[in-house]
Design an enzyme around this catalytic site. Sequence first.
Site, PDB file in Angstrom:
ATOM      1  N   CYS A 297      -0.293   3.893   2.431  1.00  9.95           N
ATOM      2  CA  CYS A 297       0.075   3.541   3.869  1.00  9.95           C
ATOM      3  C   CYS A 297       1.477   3.951   4.078  1.00  9.95           C
ATOM      4  CB  CYS A 297      -0.178   1.925   4.094  1.00  9.95           C
ATOM      5  SG  CYS A 297      -1.812   1.446   3.628  1.00  9.95           S
TER       6      CYS A 297
ATOM      7  N   CYS B 109       0.799  -1.226   0.003  1.00  5.10           N
ATOM      8  CA  CYS B 109      -0.133   0.031   0.124  1.00  5.10           C
ATOM      9  C   CYS B 109       0.930   1.259   0.018  1.00  5.10           C
ATOM     10  CB  CYS B 109      -0.673  -0.027   1.251  1.00  5.10           C
ATOM     11  SG  CYS B 109      -1.689   1.420   1.593  1.00  5.10           S
TER      12      CYS B 109
END
Length: 106
Positions: free
Chosen positions: A32, A29
């Site tokens: 993230c 991600c």
Amino acid sequence: MLEIDKDSFEQEVEKSAQPVVLDFWGPQCGPCLALMPDVEKLAENYAGKVKFAKVNVSGNRRLCIALKVMSVPTFLFYKGGEIVGRLTGDDVTLEAIKAGADALGA
């Protein structure tokens, strides 16, 4: 930041005396990983008032399903063992995370 898994979740989150900001992230991600250094700095600023912890979704699928975490990044805000706030997807910004932590009474 504390790393949480299914075995430590109950003790570190549901039974925590402090409010908890729980960061659900994944190694694939991009958003993230981009947020993580800033979130870790934020965690230092709230030390002693709000516990910041993270969950790697790739190894904790059942926990994610149980908490209805369907995408990353997702942040859950806990007070007294209960979810009191949730940020997911495009709503996840450093400002929104800080506002959520402040709302926990920090």
